[in-house]
Every structure is written in structure tokens, then in C-alpha cells.
Write an enzyme that holds these catalytic residues in place. Structure first.
Site, mmCIF file in Angstrom:
data_model
loop_
_atom_site.group_PDB
_atom_site.id
_atom_site.type_symbol
_atom_site.label_atom_id
_atom_site.label_comp_id
_atom_site.label_asym_id
_atom_site.label_seq_id
_atom_site.Cartn_x
_atom_site.Cartn_y
_atom_site.Cartn_z
ATOM 1 N N ASP A 18 -4.302 8.650 -12.432
ATOM 2 C CA ASP A 18 -4.230 7.264 -12.508
ATOM 3 C C ASP A 18 -4.870 6.688 -11.559
ATOM 4 O OD1 ASP A 18 -3.026 8.446 -10.374
ATOM 5 O OD2 ASP A 18 -0.823 6.778 -10.932
ATOM 6 N N HIS A 253 -2.719 10.089 0.140
ATOM 7 C CA HIS A 253 -1.381 11.153 -1.156
ATOM 8 C C HIS A 253 -2.511 12.022 -2.138
ATOM 9 C CE1 HIS A 253 1.958 9.136 -0.134
ATOM 10 N NE2 HIS A 253 1.273 7.460 -0.584
HETATM 11 C C1 BDR Z 1 1.856 8.274 -6.190
HETATM 12 O O1 BDR Z 1 1.724 6.992 -6.534
HETATM 13 C C2 BDR Z 1 0.137 6.560 -6.806
HETATM 14 O O2 BDR Z 1 0.591 5.259 -6.566
HETATM 15 C C3 BDR Z 1 -0.911 7.456 -5.359
HETATM 16 O O3 BDR Z 1 -2.332 7.286 -6.860
HETATM 17 C C4 BDR Z 1 -0.038 8.863 -5.805
HETATM 18 O O4 BDR Z 1 -0.662 9.760 -6.604
HETATM 19 C C5 BDR Z 1 2.053 8.047 -4.041
HETATM 20 O O5 BDR Z 1 3.086 8.531 -4.649
HETATM 21 CA CA CA Z 2 -2.714 9.189 -8.572
#
Ligand code: BDR
Ligand code: CA
Length: 333
Positions: A18, A253
Site C-alpha cells: 500500500d 517496517h
Molecule cells: C505498517 O503500516 C503502514 O503504515 C506501513 O507501511 C507498514 O506497512 C506499519 O505498522
Molecule cells: Ca505498508
């Protein structure tokens, strides 16, 4: 049992994403890693609307000359109501830190929706496709609902999502819930109930790794167009983390899921079945029953074991990311 037969050569990966700032940085990690053959990019709503995440994926494909097709995915969660606003304060209004994006793009979307693209690729390459899922799990759940047989044909699923309390990390949207899971908890729970091999790279490890401002500056200096782009898109993200957590830099992340794929020895793991809380104040919480413990009968009984990451060698991981982007950029200069 899931097929784990692997063919020689690079790992065939579908990237379910995303984009999203950290999603874009992880896409470069996948694209530039010689051990990976990126065979598809599937989009999902999350960090921005599906219109925006798909447009961003297409923009990244065009800007970095990525061959993999982009298939548009789910525009809403399976059961929950659609939230009013995406997290503009984290990823910017355009999902990529508000860097300029051209009005029109020369690349176009794949004709299949994301979940059918996944089914199609898995059926064409039985036992060979790894799915790296770093957004909500909606596309995976839709693929499973339509063709449950794919669970036996996927090589591995590596997700960024969830949190299990290791090193004090239990949630980033609520005290017990991580964004990708709380965004569609029903989809995640359905995904965990299937017997495909899943590795969960959650906040327990992603929040143990920080790309500092100095790290990002060096990446900008040494990794050409990619380094400059990572720097530009991450300014908004860095501001958010400074204000929200006081860190000087950004948590890593989505690239952590890619790192697991490239070098699982970076991580310590635990196995056991996983359930997701789908209502109430703990909605979005991920709970694993360790396979080494027995409990009185409960909802985890009869579910397949999955792997969670409980610790990470952050220094080695950050070095791996840095070197992969620098080398990849040099090879394409
Ligand atoms: C996840 O949430 C999204 O905002 C980031 O892309 C990542 O996949 C972290 O909690
Ligand atoms: Ca993400």
C-alpha cells in the site's frame, strides 16, 4: 502440507503493498536484490486510498523502470466500514511524502484484480511463489476465499504486520494493534487460519530498527537516484516519528519483511498458531499460542503453526539494506 519445493534461481516474489513511504523503500530493496525475481506488484488500500496506492505503485514502476506488472487490489476491508481518512500525517497527502508525482503516467495496470492475479500466478508456478505482504491482508483473504487450494501451492508468505509484545512492542494504532492488521482484522484472521507457511515480521522487530537521519543522508549521497528518492519521500515520515516517538529517524517496517526473505538468519523466531481479535477494545491484536506450550482447549486448537519474529540483528539488517540499494543503483546508473 504446503509445497516447499524450490526451483533454482532467484525467489519469485509477488509484492502486496500500500505505497506508502516504507512500502516504496521496500520495493526498491526487492527490485535491487539479485536473489529476488519480482513477478508482480499488487496494491491494497491502507496508507492511502486504493486509487492513490495503485497510482503510486505505477509511478514507482515507471520511475525506476520496474518490469513487474501492477494489479489493483481491494478498496475496502472485508467486514469493517471504510475509515474516513487515510493517515496523511504519516505518509503525506499523496502517500509518498508529498514528493511531486506526474499527472499522467505511461504505464498501465494489469487487467486482473489483485486477488485473481495472485491466484493466476500461484497456479502457473506451483510451489514457487513467495508473497511479501506489507499492507492489509485483504487481497490474500480474497484470493483464499475464491481458491482455497492455493494455500497448498504458495511457497511462503512473509508479512509485515502485528505485534506480540517482544521488546515492549505491542501496537502502533492502539496499545495492542498494528496498522496492517487493525486495518482488516478479519482478513488477517482468515489468512492465519490457512495452512500456507506464514512468517510474521511485526513491530517486535521493525521497531527495533531505525534508519537515522545520518543513515538516510549517507544513502542519499551514495545510492544515486534511489538514494535521493528515499531521502525525499522520508522527510514527512521522519517528522511524524520525531513527533510521535521522539526517535531521530524512521522505523523500518516493510523492508524488514524483505530482509527476512533475503537472510532469515537476521531474525530469532517462535512458532505457533495465531488468532486476530476482530472486535472490542483489543480489535487488531495478534495473539500466538507458542507451539511449545499446552493450554486448556481454546480457539487456537487445530490451527496451523506460523512463525513470528521475536528479535533482529538490526546492524546487519541496516547494512544489508544500504549495500543492496547502493549496489542496485550503481548497476543501473
Ligand atoms: C505498517 O503500516 C503502514 O503504515 C506501513 O507501511 C507498514 O506497512 C506499519 O505498522
Ligand atoms: Ca505498508
Amino acid at each position: 502440507m504446503p509445497k516447499t519445493a524450490s526451483s533454482p534461481g532467484p525467489i519469485k516474489v509477488i509484492y502486496d503493498t500500500d505505497p506508502g513511504i516504507d512500502d516504496a523503500m521496500a520495493l526498491l530493496f526487492l527490485e535491487y536484490a539479485p536473489a529476488i525475481d519480482l513477478v508482480g506488484i499488487t496494491t491494497v488500500l491502507g496508507n492511502a486510498s486504493i486509487e492513490t496506492t495503485t497510482r503510486n505503485a505505477l509511478f514507482l514502476k515507471q520511475y525506476f523502470g520496474i518490469q513487474a506488472p501492477v494489479a489493483r487490489g481491494a478498496d475496502r476491508p472485508l467486514v469493517l466500514e471504510l475509515a474516513d481518512e487515510p493517515p496523511h500525517h504519516i505518509h503525506g497527502h499523496n502517500g509518498l511524502g508529498d514528493v511531486p508525482i506526474p499527472e499522467t503516467l505511461s504505464v498501465t495496470e494489469h487487467e486482473l484484480p489483485a486477488h485473481r492475479f495472485i491466484i493466476d500466478m500461484v497456479r502457473k508456478h506451483p510451489g514457487e511463489i513467495t508473497i511479501v505482504a506489507v499492507g492489509r491482508m485483504t487481497n490474500l483473504a480474497l484470493a483464499l476465499r475464491e481458491d482455497p487450494g492455493i494455500a497448498d501451492l504458495v511457497k511462503e508468505i512473509v508479512i509485515m504486520g502485528g505485534a506480540f509484545g517482544y521488546s515492549g512492542h505491542s501496537g502502533n494504532v492502539t496499545p495492542v494493534a498494528e496498522a496492517n492488521i487493525i486495518g482488516d482484522p478479519h482478513a488477517a484472521d482468515e489468512m492465519f487460519a490457512a495452512s500456507w507457511p506464514i512468517v510474521v515480521v511485526g513491530l517486535d522487530v521493525t521497531q527495533e530498527c531505525v534508519m537515522s537521519t545520518a543513515y538516510m543522508q549517507e544513502l542519499r549521497e551514495k545510492a544515486g537516484k534511489a538514494g535521493q528518492f528515499c531521502w525525499d519521500i522520508s522527510r514527512v515520515y521522519e517528522d511524524f516519528y520525531r513527533a510521535a516517538t521522539g526517535i531521530d529517524g524512521i522505523f523500518v517496517h516493510d523492508s524488514s519483511a524483505v530482509a527476512y526473505l533475503l537472510d532469515p538468519s537476521l531474525f530469532t523466531t517462535r512458532t505457533g498458531p495465531i488468532k486476530v481479535v476482530t472486535e472490542g477494545i483489543a480489535i487488531g491484536q495478534t495473539i500466538q499460542k507458542p507451539s511449545t506450550r499446552s493450554f486448556p482447549p481454546g480457539v487456537w486448537d487445530g490451527l496451523p503453526d506460523h512463525t513470528i519474529c521475536t528479535d533482529v540483528d538490526g546492524k546487519r539488517f541496516l547494512d544489508l539494506y544500504f549495500q543492496t540499494i547502493v549496489d542496485g543503483a550503481a548497476a543501473r546508473a
